[in-house]
Design a protein around this motif. Sequence first.
Motif, short mmCIF file in Angstrom:
data_model
loop_
_atom_site.label_atom_id
_atom_site.label_comp_id
_atom_site.label_asym_id
_atom_site.label_seq_id
_atom_site.Cartn_x
_atom_site.Cartn_y
_atom_site.Cartn_z
N GLN A 166 0.83 -1.20 0.00
CA GLN A 166 0.00 0.00 0.00
C GLN A 166 0.87 1.26 0.00
O GLN A 166 0.35 2.37 -0.04
CB GLN A 166 -0.93 0.00 1.22
CG GLN A 166 -2.00 -1.07 1.14
CD GLN A 166 -2.88 -0.89 -0.09
OE1 GLN A 166 -3.37 0.19 -0.38
NE2 GLN A 166 -3.06 -1.97 -0.83
N SER A 201 -1.26 3.29 -8.90
CA SER A 201 -2.02 3.74 -7.73
C SER A 201 -2.02 2.70 -6.63
O SER A 201 -1.84 1.51 -6.89
CB SER A 201 -3.48 4.01 -8.14
OG SER A 201 -3.56 4.95 -9.18
N THR A 202 -2.24 3.16 -5.42
CA THR A 202 -2.54 2.29 -4.29
C THR A 202 -3.89 2.78 -3.75
O THR A 202 -4.46 3.74 -4.27
CB THR A 202 -1.47 2.37 -3.19
OG1 THR A 202 -1.53 3.67 -2.59
CG2 THR A 202 -0.08 2.09 -3.73
N SER A 203 -4.35 2.17 -2.68
CA SER A 203 -5.61 2.65 -2.09
C SER A 203 -5.43 4.01 -1.43
O SER A 203 -6.40 4.69 -1.14
CB SER A 203 -6.14 1.64 -1.07
OG SER A 203 -5.22 1.49 -0.01
N LEU A 204 -4.18 4.42 -1.21
CA LEU A 204 -3.91 5.69 -0.52
C LEU A 204 -3.55 6.84 -1.45
O LEU A 204 -3.69 8.00 -1.07
CB LEU A 204 -2.78 5.48 0.50
CG LEU A 204 -3.04 4.40 1.54
CD1 LEU A 204 -1.80 4.19 2.40
CD2 LEU A 204 -4.25 4.74 2.38
N ASN A 224 -3.33 8.05 -5.84
CA ASN A 224 -3.56 7.67 -7.23
C ASN A 224 -2.40 8.11 -8.12
O ASN A 224 -1.55 8.91 -7.71
CB ASN A 224 -4.92 8.19 -7.74
CG ASN A 224 -4.97 9.69 -7.87
OD1 ASN A 224 -4.08 10.32 -8.42
ND2 ASN A 224 -6.04 10.29 -7.37
#
Length: 123
Positions: free
Chosen positions: A49, A82-85, A87
């Motif tokens: 992440q 991107s990660t969930s945190l 973009n």
Amino acid sequence: MCCDVIISERSRAQVLVSNDWQPKPLIIKPGEEFRLLFITSGKKDALSQDIGSYNKFVQGQVTKDGHNALSEYASQFRVVGSTSLINARENTSTEGSGGVPIYWVGLGSQKVADDYGDFYNGS
């Protein structure tokens, strides 16, 4: 994995290069701004992440992929991912529809996109 570096753009650190710098796209004139993009030869799992781990990976790939003229700028490359945190637009400072042209590294003047809007529009 795809990554990019900004060369001489105001939204991140400016890098001034000579007009005869080999990775510079052939059609760029003195004073014009551009960005560079390349696809890494290596692969990395997509389990983290932390966008920094992906940025470090692409930075390490710069010279491994034979882009020696870019090695002094390796720390400025960012993954176009991107990660969930965070973009990709935030990570690469390519937000909005403006921006500068983006070119492939090592392919002369092969343009990827005219600007950021063009880069992300899917065409």
